[in-house]
Design a protein around this motif. Sequence first.
Motif, PDB file in Angstrom:
ATOM      1  N   LYS A 163       0.843  -1.192   0.000  1.00 21.58           N
ATOM      2  CA  LYS A 163       0.000   0.000   0.000  1.00 21.58           C
ATOM      3  C   LYS A 163       0.877   1.239   0.000  1.00 21.58           C
ATOM      4  O   LYS A 163       1.630   1.474   0.938  1.00 21.58           O
ATOM      5  N   VAL A 164       0.762   2.042  -1.047  1.00 23.09           N
ATOM      6  CA  VAL A 164       1.597   3.240  -1.168  1.00 23.09           C
ATOM      7  C   VAL A 164       0.765   4.516  -1.123  1.00 23.09           C
ATOM      8  O   VAL A 164       1.288   5.612  -1.326  1.00 23.09           O
ATOM      9  N   GLY A 165      -0.521   4.381  -0.890  1.00 23.52           N
ATOM     10  CA  GLY A 165      -1.409   5.532  -0.804  1.00 23.52           C
ATOM     11  C   GLY A 165      -2.781   5.077  -0.346  1.00 23.52           C
ATOM     12  O   GLY A 165      -3.052   3.869  -0.264  1.00 23.52           O
ATOM     13  N   ALA A 166      -3.649   6.024  -0.049  1.00 24.22           N
ATOM     14  CA  ALA A 166      -4.997   5.684   0.381  1.00 24.22           C
ATOM     15  C   ALA A 166      -5.709   4.935  -0.747  1.00 24.22           C
ATOM     16  O   ALA A 166      -6.052   5.504  -1.777  1.00 24.22           O
ATOM     17  N   GLY A 167      -5.914   3.646  -0.568  1.00 24.87           N
ATOM     18  CA  GLY A 167      -6.572   2.823  -1.575  1.00 24.87           C
ATOM     19  C   GLY A 167      -5.704   2.489  -2.771  1.00 24.87           C
ATOM     20  O   GLY A 167      -6.201   1.964  -3.770  1.00 24.87           O
ATOM     21  N   VAL A 168      -4.392   2.751  -2.697  1.00 31.39           N
ATOM     22  CA  VAL A 168      -3.486   2.496  -3.824  1.00 31.39           C
ATOM     23  C   VAL A 168      -2.530   1.365  -3.450  1.00 31.39           C
ATOM     24  O   VAL A 168      -1.726   1.500  -2.523  1.00 31.39           O
ATOM     25  N   PHE A 169      -2.626   0.253  -4.177  1.00 30.98           N
ATOM     26  CA  PHE A 169      -1.756  -0.900  -3.937  1.00 30.98           C
ATOM     27  C   PHE A 169      -0.922  -1.158  -5.189  1.00 30.98           C
ATOM     28  O   PHE A 169      -1.430  -1.111  -6.311  1.00 30.98           O
ATOM     29  N   ILE A 170       0.356  -1.451  -4.991  1.00 30.16           N
ATOM     30  CA  ILE A 170       1.274  -1.712  -6.093  1.00 30.16           C
ATOM     31  C   ILE A 170       1.829  -3.127  -5.949  1.00 30.16           C
ATOM     32  O   ILE A 170       2.327  -3.502  -4.886  1.00 30.16           O
ATOM     33  N   ALA A 171       1.735  -3.920  -7.020  1.00 28.92           N
ATOM     34  CA  ALA A 171       2.323  -5.264  -7.018  1.00 28.92           C
ATOM     35  C   ALA A 171       3.844  -5.134  -7.054  1.00 28.92           C
ATOM     36  O   ALA A 171       4.390  -4.403  -7.876  1.00 28.92           O
ATOM     37  N   THR A 172       4.510  -5.829  -6.155  1.00 31.47           N
ATOM     38  CA  THR A 172       5.965  -5.703  -6.054  1.00 31.47           C
ATOM     39  C   THR A 172       6.705  -6.918  -6.615  1.00 31.47           C
ATOM     40  O   THR A 172       7.928  -7.002  -6.486  1.00 31.47           O
ATOM     41  N   ASN A 173       5.989  -7.844  -7.230  1.00 31.93           N
ATOM     42  CA  ASN A 173       6.660  -8.996  -7.838  1.00 31.93           C
ATOM     43  C   ASN A 173       5.767  -9.614  -8.897  1.00 31.93           C
ATOM     44  O   ASN A 173       4.588  -9.254  -9.037  1.00 31.93           O
ATOM     45  N   ASP A 174       6.344 -10.548  -9.652  1.00 36.51           N
ATOM     46  CA  ASP A 174       5.595 -11.300 -10.664  1.00 36.51           C
ATOM     47  C   ASP A 174       6.026 -12.752 -10.579  1.00 36.51           C
ATOM     48  O   ASP A 174       7.220 -13.043 -10.402  1.00 36.51           O
ATOM     49  N   PRO A 175       5.094 -13.692 -10.708  1.00 31.30           N
ATOM     50  CA  PRO A 175       5.488 -15.109 -10.684  1.00 31.30           C
ATOM     51  C   PRO A 175       6.286 -15.466 -11.932  1.00 31.30           C
ATOM     52  O   PRO A 175       6.020 -14.949 -13.025  1.00 31.30           O
ATOM     53  N   ALA A 176       7.262 -16.324 -11.764  1.00 33.33           N
ATOM     54  CA  ALA A 176       8.130 -16.710 -12.880  1.00 33.33           C
ATOM     55  C   ALA A 176       7.350 -17.367 -14.010  1.00 33.33           C
ATOM     56  O   ALA A 176       7.736 -17.275 -15.176  1.00 33.33           O
TER      57      ALA A 176
END
Length: 396
Positions: A163-176
């Motif tokens: 969570k980087v903001g109010a209601g803002v989520f950022i994916a920090t990885n991807d499955p291989a």
Amino acid sequence: MRISTSQIFNQSLASMLAQQTNVAQTQQQVSTGKRILNPSDDPAGSVQLLNLQREFSLSEQYVSNGVNARNKLEREEGALASATELLQRIRELAVQALNDTNTPADRKAISTEINQLNQQLLSLANTRDANGDYLFSGFATDIQPYDNIFGSYQGDEGQRNMKVGAGVFIATNDPASKLFEAAFTQTLITPDGGNTGSGQITVTNNSGVAATFPELTFTYADPPGEYTVTDGVNSASFSYQPGMTVNLGELDPAFPGLGIRLEGTPDDGDQLTITKEPADEAQTMFITIQNFANALAENRVGAGDSPNNGDFLINMDAALDRIVDGRAQVGGRLNAIDQQTEINESLAFAMEKSISEIQDLDYAEAISRLTRQLTGLQAAQQTFSRVQSLSLFNFL
């Protein structure tokens, strides 16, 4: 009304203590620079201050989360950038190796380098972050995505969000599995299960053939001893002679320019099909590359050796597309973090300003007030000193 000496003392003492309390509070305000020291100093302002401080802390946490998310994504982007370079080099070597001027020894030497590059690619798929977690294993951060070149994906399909903001989520990885596995294309020649003859087809030239083409069906008819080929829309017929070669593009421009050899003794009604399309399931690029390297070392990369011929280049392009798409998504997330960080910092600045307006002390007013309070306290002390010395005995 009769005023006793003790009453005078008590009133004077209470007055001086009250003034001393006011002086002490003002001195504390001046030393801390804060107007509100206790909720009772300004109940409404204290409530606003608590709300603003909570929101300010959240903004700072969002900024911190953004930094952590950026670090993870930059690590992933770096791994994918290196994977791109490796795949491009492998493709260059494949183009070189597929040239007919190469000797078997030349191709074996090239296969050695491709094997080394493939091991490096596998290592990138098993990259860890600064915390020792695997970047490309989904939620299963403690599980290595691939055990070996021919191993299957061991992680899951999860994406960790921050969570980087109010209601803002950022994916920090991807499955291989979304990055290092791609569509696998192969040219297949399949005889019909009901064939009774021994007719066969082999590919002799696939240069310039599209990545995919519609299924081609060859049907033998005797009499008149000829094959009819159709893609479901277009069709063409030709007389059959064992060992003959045919370029399908010359039979009909709608067909792929595939060179084939026809052999054996087909019976009337026998059918064979040629297909070239991605398999239903993706395959790890490590297996695709290793199979090609093995075939290259054994000099089995002719037109009829699909997928370890020109089809390998198609599969490398598909692998590169996966990595490039992944890098684009990571870049988009990094941009989103930058934008949200600017928003968070702007909000934090505005809230910090509001907190200052409510909480910070007006030094000019406070020092003026402190001066007045000290003067009043000194006057009270002097008055009390004189009053307490008064006695009727002084006049007897």
